[in-house]
Design a protein around this motif. Structure first.
Motif, PDB file in Angstrom:
ATOM      1  N   VAL A   1       0.861  -1.187   0.000  1.00  0.00           N
ATOM      2  CA  VAL A   1       0.000   0.000   0.000  1.00  0.00           C
ATOM      3  C   VAL A   1       0.897   1.237   0.000  1.00  0.00           C
ATOM      4  CG1 VAL A   1      -1.816   1.245   1.206  1.00  0.00           C
ATOM      5  CG2 VAL A   1      -1.787  -1.266   1.245  1.00  0.00           C
ATOM      6  N   HIS A   2       0.712   2.088  -1.006  1.00  0.00           N
ATOM      7  CA  HIS A   2       1.542   3.289  -1.140  1.00  0.00           C
ATOM      8  C   HIS A   2       0.714   4.537  -0.912  1.00  0.00           C
ATOM      9  CE1 HIS A   2       4.508   0.637  -2.924  1.00  0.00           C
ATOM     10  NE2 HIS A   2       3.548   0.167  -3.720  1.00  0.00           N
ATOM     11  N   GLY A   3       1.384   5.623  -0.548  1.00  0.00           N
ATOM     12  CA  GLY A   3       0.717   6.915  -0.456  1.00  0.00           C
ATOM     13  C   GLY A   3       0.648   7.550  -1.834  1.00  0.00           C
ATOM     14  N   ALA A   4      -0.373   8.358  -2.051  1.00  0.00           N
ATOM     15  CA  ALA A   4      -0.499   9.058  -3.332  1.00  0.00           C
ATOM     16  C   ALA A   4       0.742   9.921  -3.590  1.00  0.00           C
ATOM     17  CB  ALA A   4      -1.755   9.929  -3.320  1.00  0.00           C
ATOM     18  N   GLY A   5       1.289  10.493  -2.542  1.00  0.00           N
ATOM     19  CA  GLY A   5       2.473  11.350  -2.667  1.00  0.00           C
ATOM     20  C   GLY A   5       3.723  10.577  -3.070  1.00  0.00           C
ATOM     21  N   ASP A   6       3.756   9.271  -2.774  1.00  0.00           N
ATOM     22  CA  ASP A   6       4.894   8.456  -3.214  1.00  0.00           C
ATOM     23  C   ASP A   6       4.860   8.276  -4.726  1.00  0.00           C
ATOM     24  OD1 ASP A   6       5.706   8.033  -0.564  1.00  0.00           O
ATOM     25  OD2 ASP A   6       4.328   6.325  -0.370  1.00  0.00           O
ATOM     26  N   VAL A   7       3.664   8.150  -5.266  1.00  0.00           N
ATOM     27  CA  VAL A   7       3.495   7.957  -6.707  1.00  0.00           C
ATOM     28  C   VAL A   7       3.586   9.293  -7.443  1.00  0.00           C
ATOM     29  CG1 VAL A   7       1.893   7.165  -8.505  1.00  0.00           C
ATOM     30  CG2 VAL A   7       2.033   5.934  -6.314  1.00  0.00           C
ATOM     31  N   ALA A   8       2.956  10.330  -6.867  1.00  0.00           N
ATOM     32  CA  ALA A   8       2.868  11.629  -7.538  1.00  0.00           C
ATOM     33  C   ALA A   8       3.035  12.757  -6.524  1.00  0.00           C
ATOM     34  CB  ALA A   8       1.518  11.747  -8.257  1.00  0.00           C
ATOM     35  N   PRO A   9       4.311  13.064  -6.204  1.00  0.00           N
ATOM     36  CA  PRO A   9       4.555  14.096  -5.176  1.00  0.00           C
ATOM     37  C   PRO A   9       3.919  15.434  -5.531  1.00  0.00           C
ATOM     38  CG  PRO A   9       6.600  12.990  -5.814  1.00  0.00           C
ATOM     39  CD  PRO A   9       5.537  12.506  -6.761  1.00  0.00           C
ATOM     40  N   GLU A  10       3.669  15.679  -6.831  1.00  0.00           N
ATOM     41  CA  GLU A  10       3.088  16.965  -7.227  1.00  0.00           C
ATOM     42  C   GLU A  10       1.653  17.144  -6.737  1.00  0.00           C
ATOM     43  OE1 GLU A  10       3.854  14.437  -9.194  1.00  0.00           O
ATOM     44  OE2 GLU A  10       2.544  14.286 -10.949  1.00  0.00           O
ATOM     45  N   LEU A  11       1.033  16.074  -6.234  1.00  0.00           N
ATOM     46  CA  LEU A  11      -0.315  16.224  -5.670  1.00  0.00           C
ATOM     47  C   LEU A  11      -0.285  16.819  -4.257  1.00  0.00           C
ATOM     48  CD1 LEU A  11      -2.011  12.851  -6.779  1.00  0.00           C
ATOM     49  CD2 LEU A  11      -2.107  15.075  -7.921  1.00  0.00           C
ATOM     50  N   LEU A  12       0.897  16.796  -3.641  1.00  0.00           N
ATOM     51  CA  LEU A  12       1.032  17.319  -2.279  1.00  0.00           C
ATOM     52  C   LEU A  12       1.321  18.816  -2.292  1.00  0.00           C
ATOM     53  CD1 LEU A  12       3.296  14.490  -0.831  1.00  0.00           C
ATOM     54  CD2 LEU A  12       0.863  14.851  -0.317  1.00  0.00           C
ATOM     55  N   ALA A  13       0.901  19.516  -1.236  1.00  0.00           N
ATOM     56  CA  ALA A  13       1.241  20.933  -1.077  1.00  0.00           C
ATOM     57  C   ALA A  13       2.744  21.079  -0.896  1.00  0.00           C
ATOM     58  CB  ALA A  13       0.514  21.511   0.137  1.00  0.00           C
ATOM     59  N   GLY A  14       3.342  22.037  -1.610  1.00  0.00           N
ATOM     60  CA  GLY A  14       4.760  22.338  -1.436  1.00  0.00           C
ATOM     61  C   GLY A  14       4.982  23.276  -0.266  1.00  0.00           C
ATOM     62  N   GLU A  15       6.212  23.806  -0.185  1.00  0.00           N
ATOM     63  CA  GLU A  15       6.545  24.719   0.911  1.00  0.00           C
ATOM     64  C   GLU A  15       6.368  26.168   0.500  1.00  0.00           C
ATOM     65  OE1 GLU A  15      10.447  24.067   2.454  1.00  0.00           O
ATOM     66  OE2 GLU A  15      10.005  22.002   3.044  1.00  0.00           O
ATOM     67  N   GLY A  16       6.009  26.989   1.483  1.00  0.00           N
ATOM     68  CA  GLY A  16       5.933  28.434   1.263  1.00  0.00           C
ATOM     69  C   GLY A  16       4.697  28.843   0.500  1.00  0.00           C
ATOM     70  N   LYS A  17       4.786  30.003  -0.127  1.00  0.00           N
ATOM     71  CA  LYS A  17       3.673  30.608  -0.844  1.00  0.00           C
ATOM     72  C   LYS A  17       3.303  29.766  -2.060  1.00  0.00           C
ATOM     73  CE  LYS A  17       4.403  34.176  -3.585  1.00  0.00           C
ATOM     74  NZ  LYS A  17       4.455  35.483  -4.282  1.00  0.00           N
ATOM     75  N   LEU A  18       2.048  29.317  -2.167  1.00  0.00           N
ATOM     76  CA  LEU A  18       1.652  28.444  -3.273  1.00  0.00           C
ATOM     77  C   LEU A  18       0.917  29.201  -4.379  1.00  0.00           C
ATOM     78  CD1 LEU A  18       0.386  25.427  -1.114  1.00  0.00           C
ATOM     79  CD2 LEU A  18       2.682  25.798  -2.040  1.00  0.00           C
TER      80      LEU A  18
END
Lengths: 302, 302
Positions: free
Chosen positions: A143-160
């Protein structure tokens, strides 16, 4: 040597999880746009997918990928499909309503696993989801996290988006994350709204949208029109099963935050999913709200 | 010697505060039935009263006692009335809405104290109320808690109506008080609802009634009819100014708890006011809910 070897193996298994693997990536899909976004991201990386859409939860749009519809309770059909499609890697993603167990029809595969299903009981959602993960792992699935497959789905750092939090907003962000961390330790919720240091609302079982609607109502009753102030903060609970149950924001969250008169939204960077990223950021920019990814190191007591 | 002397003086000043004093007891009255209940209790003890009713907040029923109506902002009139009636002892009791400062007309007495009034700002309610107490004390008034004057208005210990919490309810009570204590330390709220160990809702600025309405809605959406389970817990925040801002329950709280399908209500004994005690207990008995006063020693981290 053995440490380097272990690290190399870990990296290999990680890159394996992200793109390669054997067979298609199985995506067990709840509601919203994230399951298709994930399928697109995997496909772009050259990984085949097979979506297992939960009937009544998943969007019809999953039909543009190889897919199978499942009803709640069709545990046997789930395993038969995974076997048939040669899937060993799974991601569980998308919102689900807690099913009404009285109306769920269990298939033979579910009956066989009934002791496990009954053990899910009535704990926090987190408990249910981490039990599901352990159950699938006990059957030999990864079982994987969505962020492991596609990190771009996660919020990045700082001003978005286009706007950045002011110093006053930063103080509200810190206060709100402090509340969310304290609540998370009690397994209560993942979000809170703080306005000028004052905790306006705290999320438990009602969800973020209902909490924001309440804030809008409270502020309407307050002293008239004001310039936007205050922040919605979202972060996972400590110890939460982050592979299957990350907090999520989307364009609707931003709309409701704007209606509540907030100055912006802050999320734990790398630990919160953004659905429809382009639309989410455009909505924030349109309303003048900031979207801010707070660095993990700053999350108190994390 | 000096310890015993100090203790004797403390006891003297306490009994003085409760009944004797010079001049009538001034009751600054917000909404609900508690101001009249307090006036009755003081009168029964032979203490005269003068009620200062906040216009738009206090009930017309205060008119059966010596009284004066005040608008928000009439600080000069407040002090003139207290002077005129020879009141040195004050109790502040009853619910108030946060006034819309844009529509408040300040009298000369308020203008003179404007720096103080402006300093109230937008902190938690608790901060505002404890500032008001310090302000009145700085003018030479003694501010008492309603429970000092009439302890019978406070929740007692143990079972308060016909029903007692089960062992399962007791576990929910402990869990709910744990959440309330943690929230209180963050100055968030005074109440939470826990159902079978699961935190269903947490109160911040919306108030207990709105939180209970949300619980009723959440449970309607859940899996159909169930036997009543779960508990509403209420307790003051640690460090709260308990003379002027005790949590309160009444018949309406019990009705809403019943509508939310809860098994009962637990409050911090001696630190929560019960409005219309007879009606509150009768309502709980009618719906089969327990009302339980949890002993102070059991309140975690108090």
């Amino acid at each position: 040597m053995s440490q380097r070897r272990a690290k190399a193996e870990l990296e290999e298994s990680r890159s394996d999880a992200r793109v390669v693997g054997e067979g298609p990536l199985a995506i067990i899909a709840g509601g919203g746009t994230l399951p298709c976004a994930l399928a697109d991201a995997a496909t772009a990386r050259g990984r085949g997918v097979h979506i297992l859409g939960i009937r009544g939860e998943a969007d019809e749009a999953i039909a543009r990928f190889p897919h199978t519809w499942l009803k709640w309770g069709e545990v046997g059909k789930l395993f038969a499909t995974l076997e048939d499609r040669d899937c060993r890697d799974l991601v569980i993603i998308g919102a689900v309503k807690r099913p009404d167990l009285a109306n769920v029809r269990f298939d033979l595969g579910a009956i066989k696993n009934l002791p496990f299903l009954l053990s899910l009981g009535m704990g926090g959602d987190d408990h249910v989801l981490s039990s599901v993960v352990r159950f699938l792992e006990s059957k030999g699935y990864r079982v994987h996290g969505a962020g492991d497959v596609a990190p771009e789905l996660l919020a990045g750092e700082g001003k978005l988006g286009a706007n950045a939090p002011s110093n006053e907003d930063q103080a509200d962000i810190e206060a709100a994350f402090h509340v969310v961390a304290a609540l998370g330790r009690l397994d209560v919720g993942q979000a809170a709204v703080v306005v000028k240091g004052h905790v306006l609302a705290v999320e438990a079982a009602e969800g973020t949208d209902a909490m924001l609607a309440r804030c809008a109502e409270l502020r309407r009753r307050g002293s008239g029109r004001r310039s936007p102030t205050g922040v919605l903060a979202k972060a996972p609970k400590p110890g939460q099963e982050e592979r299957v149950d990350l907090p999520t924001i989307g364009p609707g969250t931003v709309e409701k935050a704007a209606q509540a008169g907030l100055a912006g939204i802050a999320v734990a960077a790398g630990r919160v999913l953004i659905a429809e990223r382009t639309a989410t950021i455009a909505t924030a920019d349109k309303h003048g709200l900031f979207l801010f990814g707070r660095k993990p190191a700053e999350v108190p007591d994390a």
